[in-house]
Design a protein around this motif. Sequence first.
Motif, PDB file in Angstrom:
ATOM      1  N   GLU A  93      34.766  11.578   4.755  1.00 61.95           N
ATOM      2  CA  GLU A  93      35.294  12.907   5.080  1.00 61.95           C
ATOM      3  C   GLU A  93      35.543  13.722   3.815  1.00 61.95           C
ATOM      4  O   GLU A  93      35.179  14.904   3.729  1.00 61.95           O
ATOM      5  CB  GLU A  93      36.586  12.766   5.874  1.00 61.95           C
ATOM      6  CG  GLU A  93      36.399  12.167   7.256  1.00 61.95           C
ATOM      7  CD  GLU A  93      37.694  12.046   8.024  1.00 61.95           C
ATOM      8  OE1 GLU A  93      37.641  12.005   9.256  1.00 61.95           O
ATOM      9  OE2 GLU A  93      38.779  12.006   7.387  1.00 61.95           O
ATOM     10  N   GLY A  94      36.184  13.094   2.819  1.00 58.28           N
ATOM     11  CA  GLY A  94      36.525  13.811   1.605  1.00 58.28           C
ATOM     12  C   GLY A  94      35.308  14.357   0.884  1.00 58.28           C
ATOM     13  O   GLY A  94      35.267  15.539   0.492  1.00 58.28           O
ATOM     14  N   TYR A  95      34.299  13.527   0.704  1.00 58.49           N
ATOM     15  CA  TYR A  95      33.099  13.976  -0.003  1.00 58.49           C
ATOM     16  C   TYR A  95      32.374  15.070   0.770  1.00 58.49           C
ATOM     17  O   TYR A  95      31.843  16.014   0.183  1.00 58.49           O
ATOM     18  CB  TYR A  95      32.159  12.791  -0.254  1.00 58.49           C
ATOM     19  CG  TYR A  95      32.605  11.888  -1.377  1.00 58.49           C
ATOM     20  CD1 TYR A  95      32.981  12.420  -2.609  1.00 58.49           C
ATOM     21  CD2 TYR A  95      32.637  10.503  -1.224  1.00 58.49           C
ATOM     22  CE1 TYR A  95      33.387  11.597  -3.649  1.00 58.49           C
ATOM     23  CE2 TYR A  95      33.037   9.674  -2.264  1.00 58.49           C
ATOM     24  CZ  TYR A  95      33.411  10.223  -3.478  1.00 58.49           C
ATOM     25  OH  TYR A  95      33.807   9.422  -4.508  1.00 58.49           O
ATOM     26  N   LYS A 142      42.034  24.156  -2.514  1.00 55.58           N
ATOM     27  CA  LYS A 142      42.392  23.963  -3.920  1.00 55.58           C
ATOM     28  C   LYS A 142      43.906  24.008  -4.129  1.00 55.58           C
ATOM     29  O   LYS A 142      44.383  24.302  -5.241  1.00 55.58           O
ATOM     30  CB  LYS A 142      41.687  24.996  -4.809  1.00 55.58           C
ATOM     31  CG  LYS A 142      40.166  24.965  -4.698  1.00 55.58           C
ATOM     32  CD  LYS A 142      39.500  25.882  -5.687  1.00 55.58           C
ATOM     33  CE  LYS A 142      37.988  25.963  -5.462  1.00 55.58           C
ATOM     34  NZ  LYS A 142      37.317  24.666  -5.501  1.00 55.58           N
ATOM     35  N   GLU A 143      44.651  23.743  -3.071  1.00 51.92           N
ATOM     36  CA  GLU A 143      46.094  23.566  -3.202  1.00 51.92           C
ATOM     37  C   GLU A 143      46.388  22.203  -3.822  1.00 51.92           C
ATOM     38  O   GLU A 143      47.466  21.974  -4.359  1.00 51.92           O
ATOM     39  CB  GLU A 143      46.767  23.662  -1.819  1.00 51.92           C
ATOM     40  CG  GLU A 143      46.624  25.009  -1.137  1.00 51.92           C
ATOM     41  CD  GLU A 143      47.506  26.068  -1.767  1.00 51.92           C
ATOM     42  OE1 GLU A 143      48.478  25.685  -2.455  1.00 51.92           O
ATOM     43  OE2 GLU A 143      47.219  27.269  -1.581  1.00 51.92           O
ATOM     44  N   ALA A 161      45.214  23.252  20.299  1.00 51.94           N
ATOM     45  CA  ALA A 161      46.000  22.245  19.564  1.00 51.94           C
ATOM     46  C   ALA A 161      46.104  22.688  18.102  1.00 51.94           C
ATOM     47  O   ALA A 161      45.440  22.129  17.228  1.00 51.94           O
ATOM     48  CB  ALA A 161      45.370  20.867  19.675  1.00 51.94           C
ATOM     49  N   PRO A 162      46.934  23.679  17.809  1.00 48.26           N
ATOM     50  CA  PRO A 162      46.995  24.245  16.459  1.00 48.26           C
ATOM     51  C   PRO A 162      47.552  23.313  15.388  1.00 48.26           C
ATOM     52  O   PRO A 162      47.474  23.633  14.200  1.00 48.26           O
ATOM     53  CB  PRO A 162      47.899  25.480  16.633  1.00 48.26           C
ATOM     54  CG  PRO A 162      48.675  25.218  17.870  1.00 48.26           C
ATOM     55  CD  PRO A 162      47.787  24.418  18.759  1.00 48.26           C
ATOM     56  N   THR A 163      48.091  22.167  15.792  1.00 48.75           N
ATOM     57  CA  THR A 163      48.583  21.210  14.790  1.00 48.75           C
ATOM     58  C   THR A 163      47.504  20.232  14.336  1.00 48.75           C
ATOM     59  O   THR A 163      47.750  19.419  13.446  1.00 48.75           O
ATOM     60  CB  THR A 163      49.775  20.406  15.358  1.00 48.75           C
ATOM     61  OG1 THR A 163      49.354  19.698  16.531  1.00 48.75           O
ATOM     62  CG2 THR A 163      50.936  21.324  15.699  1.00 48.75           C
ATOM     63  N   ASP A 164      46.321  20.318  14.936  1.00 46.82           N
ATOM     64  CA  ASP A 164      45.211  19.434  14.577  1.00 46.82           C
ATOM     65  C   ASP A 164      44.501  19.988  13.351  1.00 46.82           C
ATOM     66  O   ASP A 164      43.883  21.052  13.416  1.00 46.82           O
ATOM     67  CB  ASP A 164      44.239  19.330  15.758  1.00 46.82           C
ATOM     68  CG  ASP A 164      43.074  18.392  15.489  1.00 46.82           C
ATOM     69  OD1 ASP A 164      42.882  17.986  14.315  1.00 46.82           O
ATOM     70  OD2 ASP A 164      42.347  18.048  16.439  1.00 46.82           O
ATOM     71  N   PRO A 165      44.563  19.297  12.211  1.00 47.59           N
ATOM     72  CA  PRO A 165      43.947  19.839  10.991  1.00 47.59           C
ATOM     73  C   PRO A 165      42.437  19.990  11.076  1.00 47.59           C
ATOM     74  O   PRO A 165      41.862  20.903  10.465  1.00 47.59           O
ATOM     75  CB  PRO A 165      44.353  18.820   9.921  1.00 47.59           C
ATOM     76  CG  PRO A 165      44.645  17.554  10.666  1.00 47.59           C
ATOM     77  CD  PRO A 165      45.209  17.985  11.980  1.00 47.59           C
ATOM     78  N   TYR A 166      41.782  19.111  11.821  1.00 45.38           N
ATOM     79  CA  TYR A 166      40.321  19.179  11.890  1.00 45.38           C
ATOM     80  C   TYR A 166      39.861  20.422  12.656  1.00 45.38           C
ATOM     81  O   TYR A 166      38.823  20.999  12.340  1.00 45.38           O
ATOM     82  CB  TYR A 166      39.765  17.907  12.517  1.00 45.38           C
ATOM     83  CG  TYR A 166      39.990  16.698  11.639  1.00 45.38           C
ATOM     84  CD1 TYR A 166      39.115  16.389  10.597  1.00 45.38           C
ATOM     85  CD2 TYR A 166      41.105  15.877  11.813  1.00 45.38           C
ATOM     86  CE1 TYR A 166      39.330  15.294   9.770  1.00 45.38           C
ATOM     87  CE2 TYR A 166      41.337  14.781  10.993  1.00 45.38           C
ATOM     88  CZ  TYR A 166      40.450  14.500   9.974  1.00 45.38           C
ATOM     89  OH  TYR A 166      40.685  13.434   9.145  1.00 45.38           O
ATOM     90  N   ASP A 198      45.447  16.673   4.127  1.00 44.41           N
ATOM     91  CA  ASP A 198      45.055  16.395   2.741  1.00 44.41           C
ATOM     92  C   ASP A 198      43.679  17.002   2.467  1.00 44.41           C
ATOM     93  O   ASP A 198      43.431  17.570   1.397  1.00 44.41           O
ATOM     94  CB  ASP A 198      45.019  14.891   2.471  1.00 44.41           C
ATOM     95  CG  ASP A 198      46.401  14.250   2.503  1.00 44.41           C
ATOM     96  OD1 ASP A 198      47.391  14.972   2.282  1.00 44.41           O
ATOM     97  OD2 ASP A 198      46.485  13.039   2.766  1.00 44.41           O
ATOM     98  N   LEU A 199      42.781  16.871   3.441  1.00 40.94           N
ATOM     99  CA  LEU A 199      41.459  17.486   3.312  1.00 40.94           C
ATOM    100  C   LEU A 199      41.581  19.003   3.202  1.00 40.94           C
ATOM    101  O   LEU A 199      40.925  19.631   2.371  1.00 40.94           O
ATOM    102  CB  LEU A 199      40.597  17.126   4.528  1.00 40.94           C
ATOM    103  CG  LEU A 199      40.184  15.669   4.694  1.00 40.94           C
ATOM    104  CD1 LEU A 199      39.560  15.459   6.063  1.00 40.94           C
ATOM    105  CD2 LEU A 199      39.210  15.253   3.599  1.00 40.94           C
TER     106      LEU A 199
END
Length: 324
Positions: free
Chosen positions: A237-239, A210-211, A162-167, A203-204
């Motif tokens: 998640e972000g932290y 660093k984009e 599933a290459p569209t899954d960012p995680y 976004d993560l």
Amino acid sequence: MNWIRIALVGVVMALSGCASTNNTSGWVSPPMAVPLQASIQQEIQLSRLDQLLLRPDVDDITRAKMFYERGLINDSLGLRDLARVDFTQSLNLKPDQSDVFNILGVYYTQNTDFDGAYEALDSALELDPKNQFAERNLAIALYYGERYDQAYEIARKHYNDAPTDPYRAIWLYWIGLEVDPLVATEEFKVQYQKRTDDDFGWDLAGVILKETTEDEFFKKILTTTRNNVALAEKLTEGYFYLAKGYQHEGDYPSAIALYKLAMAGNVYEFVEHRYSFVELGKIYQSLRELQEQKIKEQQALEAKEAPVSDSSEKEVLKEEALAE
């Protein structure tokens, strides 16, 4: 960023949200959500399940399901020892539950019992080869167990499914850094550029690469999230992933502060909350080893200098004797 430095010196953080300055110096205090607490619905569910499990007329299959459901609630409340007991009892009654083996595998990983994690997650995949969560968690367990080549192989397959899954892309990147950092970084950049949706996971990925600046990242979270539960989840998640970035760069103080912030929202069922404990343990172990190495070097230096001092003292005594 200023807010990271503030976190490091222990500034009390407001639970009602965050504050920002009108200049570009960063956050006055770390963006926070109100820590999640047990809801009345969860308490009612627990009470109801406790009563049902006492009934003698419940068959084993139903009882196994109830133990599993109670385990999930206990897990979401951070009562992991109670949850593990429930999951184990559920398996004793019905051993063919891939999802139960999966979550037990995560528990073992969190406790750094990697052999137990491999066994549980292998069992989960044997029972259900399509269990994608178990596949990802096995790759992560192998990663934390420092079996990087095996972890990368599984993470690569997991991403290709599933290459569209960012995680999947994010974890492939972290694991790939231990195998070939240059390739992992270049591939992750390409995956990010090819993103086709606005999933929060991308976004993560943007802030990891660093984009996106950290200020932009948090401002987007705070301006687009209206629900406290969602805010707590996103900040967890972000932290966590920001902490991994600082840790990879060797900035341990910032990483430690951010991992603690990742746990501050009480989002117990998120792997980012769970694995923050593992990452902190790795950092403390690294710092302990560094300190021990410094002590050994200091002792070696003192031992090397000691004979010189003795020799000098002997020469002085010899000269005094000759003078007499």
